[in-house]
Design an enzyme around this catalytic site. Structure first.
Site, PDB file in Angstrom:
ATOM      1  N   ASP A  99       2.888  -7.208   4.298  1.00 24.03           N
ATOM      2  CA  ASP A  99       2.443  -6.115   5.179  1.00 24.03           C
ATOM      3  C   ASP A  99       2.374  -6.531   6.641  1.00 24.03           C
ATOM      4  OD1 ASP A  99       1.708  -3.537   5.745  1.00 24.03           O
ATOM      5  OD2 ASP A  99      -0.412  -3.850   5.301  1.00 24.03           O
TER       6      ASP A  99
ATOM      7  N   HIS B  17       0.806  -1.222   0.000  1.00 21.62           N
ATOM      8  CA  HIS B  17       0.000   0.000   0.000  1.00 21.62           C
ATOM      9  C   HIS B  17       0.841   1.275   0.000  1.00 21.62           C
ATOM     10  CE1 HIS B  17       0.212   0.649   4.457  1.00 21.62           C
ATOM     11  NE2 HIS B  17       0.143  -0.657   4.541  1.00 21.62           N
TER      12      HIS B  17
ATOM     13  N   ASP C 220      -0.264   4.351   1.040  1.00 21.44           N
ATOM     14  CA  ASP C 220      -0.531   5.310   2.120  1.00 21.44           C
ATOM     15  C   ASP C 220       0.188   4.929   3.413  1.00 21.44           C
ATOM     16  OD1 ASP C 220      -2.303   3.062   2.103  1.00 21.44           O
ATOM     17  OD2 ASP C 220      -3.644   4.065   3.509  1.00 21.44           O
TER      18      ASP C 220
ATOM     19  N   HIS D 262       3.211   1.854  12.628  1.00 20.33           N
ATOM     20  CA  HIS D 262       2.453   2.861  13.389  1.00 20.33           C
ATOM     21  C   HIS D 262       3.178   3.331  14.654  1.00 20.33           C
ATOM     22  CE1 HIS D 262      -1.592   1.535  11.383  1.00 20.33           C
ATOM     23  NE2 HIS D 262      -0.547   1.355  10.599  1.00 20.33           N
TER      24      HIS D 262
ATOM     25  N   ASP E 226       6.046   0.133   7.149  1.00 18.30           N
ATOM     26  CA  ASP E 226       4.623  -0.005   6.795  1.00 18.30           C
ATOM     27  C   ASP E 226       4.242   1.084   5.797  1.00 18.30           C
ATOM     28  OD1 ASP E 226       1.958  -0.620   6.733  1.00 18.30           O
ATOM     29  OD2 ASP E 226       1.503   0.274   8.661  1.00 18.30           O
TER      30      ASP E 226
ATOM     31  N   GLU F 249      -5.146   1.883   2.265  1.00 19.88           N
ATOM     32  CA  GLU F 249      -5.141   0.643   3.065  1.00 19.88           C
ATOM     33  C   GLU F 249      -5.379   0.948   4.536  1.00 19.88           C
ATOM     34  OE1 GLU F 249      -3.740  -2.713   5.447  1.00 19.88           O
ATOM     35  OE2 GLU F 249      -2.926  -0.695   5.463  1.00 19.88           O
ATOM     36  N   GLU F 250      -4.857   2.093   4.988  1.00 21.03           N
ATOM     37  CA  GLU F 250      -4.908   2.387   6.421  1.00 21.03           C
ATOM     38  C   GLU F 250      -6.288   2.872   6.872  1.00 21.03           C
ATOM     39  OE1 GLU F 250      -2.678   1.498   8.335  1.00 21.03           O
ATOM     40  OE2 GLU F 250      -0.742   1.525   7.326  1.00 21.03           O
TER      41      GLU F 250
HETATM   42 ZN   LIG Z   1       0.486  -1.665   6.320  1.00 16.42          ZN
END
Ligand SMILES: [Zn+2]
Length: 414
Positions: free
Chosen positions: A194, A98, A100, A389, A131, A165-166
């Site tokens: 991921d 992803h 984003d 994150h 990520d 995706e987030e």
């Molecule tokens: Zn991710």
């Protein structure tokens, strides 16, 4: 195991790309790519950067499958597809990552600028490096090394880089699957880099169900010196959190050792700001609960227990609670541990890392579920320390190298 001569050459090309990998990571991190819900933009700029990078490296032209979104740059949420021809066209090995990223969170917890990559002790530090930029980088560098060694993948390869995706995938892979159902066939293989573990031995084939709840607790705002004249929404919210925490963990206590962690999780997470000053009793309180539930439980059972807790607090503390569910995702049917995607990945992990892969289920939230629901086997795999994150997010340069090799081995086939 006999040495695979041509692949050894590909591996040594990858070994020599560390500098370029760091450069690629630095450039991606510098382009913030926040979804509109997360207060930003940049997915499109990031997609265009990658498109230009691919062009400079003589890859074929990419295909865009954009989702319209008036909130985004140029009204577009970009989804990028790169098709690479293999020796056989009978199926496609897909890798999906992803574009984003999430916001940096509390900046005080960062030791450096999240958007300026720092390289230290074999790590690349910056928002997004793990990520999911590692997931973008590794398959692309693998393809590039194969190309440089004049090796064709054994079957067609598709790299799909998605938006959103987030924040739910509605403008990302969901959109792609709905407007281009022809893109994926049932005997295709889908790898989603991921999630993973530190040695890269974990192949994820099953996920928990996800339920997000938003609670708006309504009381009555008054001066803090006269609580009897109001209804403290903060206190009611706190009681509700504790009640939910206890009841949900007690009611849904089963363990399944295939999953990591083996039990369902129920976590109070985001909390909205309430009053600005200490001497006001808040009349409204908003908080969220993130639930990851073992697939043996019906989501409806969990929702019923939550509603009962809400009713109890409403009647005991004379508040009104509005409950909404921003994310309700029942677990998809698991990918079989005997499926080809698992076998191919396990073989490549063994060849590159010398490890026996283990097949597991995780807390979920990856897009693999969307493929599984369509009957396309999808495996989630990566080598990482699970910094997604987190503040001071990093990826290990050695993991970029080893994962690129694993992808090269997967693409090359036997
Ligand atoms: Zn991710």
């Amino acid at each position: 195991m006999k040495k695979n001569q041509p692949l050894e050459k590909v591996f040594s090309v990858i070994e020599n790309q560390r500098g370029e990998m760091i450069d690629f990571q630095s450039r991606l991190t510098a382009i913030q790519a926040l979804a509109p819900e997360n207060g930003g933009k940049g997915e499109l700029a990031r997609a265009r950067f990658i498109q230009d990078w691919l062009k400079a490296k003589h890859f074929p032209e990419v295909e865009y499958i954009n989702a319209p979104d008036p909130r985004a740059e140029e009204g577009i949420r970009p989804n990028l597809v790169l098709h690479i021809e293999g020796s056989s066209h009978s199926k496609t090995v897909w890798v999906m990552a992803h574009l984003d990223t999430v916001p940096p969170g509390d900046l005080k917890l960062w030791e450096s600028d999240p958007y300026k990559v720092v390289v230290k002790d074999g790590k690349i530090i910056g928002r997004g490096v793990e990520d999911n930029q590692q997931g973008i980088l590794c398959p692309l560098f693998a393809l590039r090394a194969l190309h440089e060694c004049k090796m064709k993948p054994s079957t067609d390869v598709g790299i799909i880089l998605v938006a959103d995706e987030e924040t739910g995938s509605g403008f990302g892979i969901d959109h792609v699957l709905s407007v281009r159902p022809d893109l994926f066939r049932n005997d295709d293989l889908v790898i989603v880099p991921d999630a993973g573990n530190p040695d890269g031995s974990m192949i994820e084939v099953a996920e928990k169900s996800i339920l997000w709840c938003r609670f708006t607790v309504k009381g009555k705002q008054v001066h803090a010196s006269t609580p009897h004249q109001g209804i403290n929404a903060h206190r009611a919210a706190a009681r509700l959190v504790v009640l939910l925490d206890e009841t949900l963990h007690q009611t849904f206590s089963a363990r399944d050792e295939m999953f990591d962690p083996p039990e369902s999780t129920f976590e109070p997470t985001k909390h909205d700001a309430n009053v600005q000053n200490v001497n006001t009793i808040p009349g409204e309180e908003v908080f969220y609960l993130d639930c990851r539930i073992l697939p043996r439980y019906e989501l409806g059972e969990v929702e019923r227990v939550i509603s009962e807790a809400v009713l109890k607090i409403e009647s005991e503390l004379k508040v009104k609670v509005e409950l909404s569910k921003p994310n309700v995702s029942p677990a998809a049917p698991p990918t079989s541990p005997d499926s080809q995607v698992v076998k191919v990945l396990a073989r490549a992990i063994k060849d590159v890392k010398g490890l026996d892969a283990k097949v597991v289920g995780i807390g979920g939230g990856t897009v693999a579920a969307l493929f599984r629901r369509k009957g396309i086997p999808a495996a989630v795999w990566s080598t990482l320390d699970d910094m997604a994150h987190a503040p001071n997010e990093y990826c290990l340069i050695e993991n970029l190298v080893s994962d690129a090799k694993v992808f090269a081995s997967v693409f090359a086939g036997e």
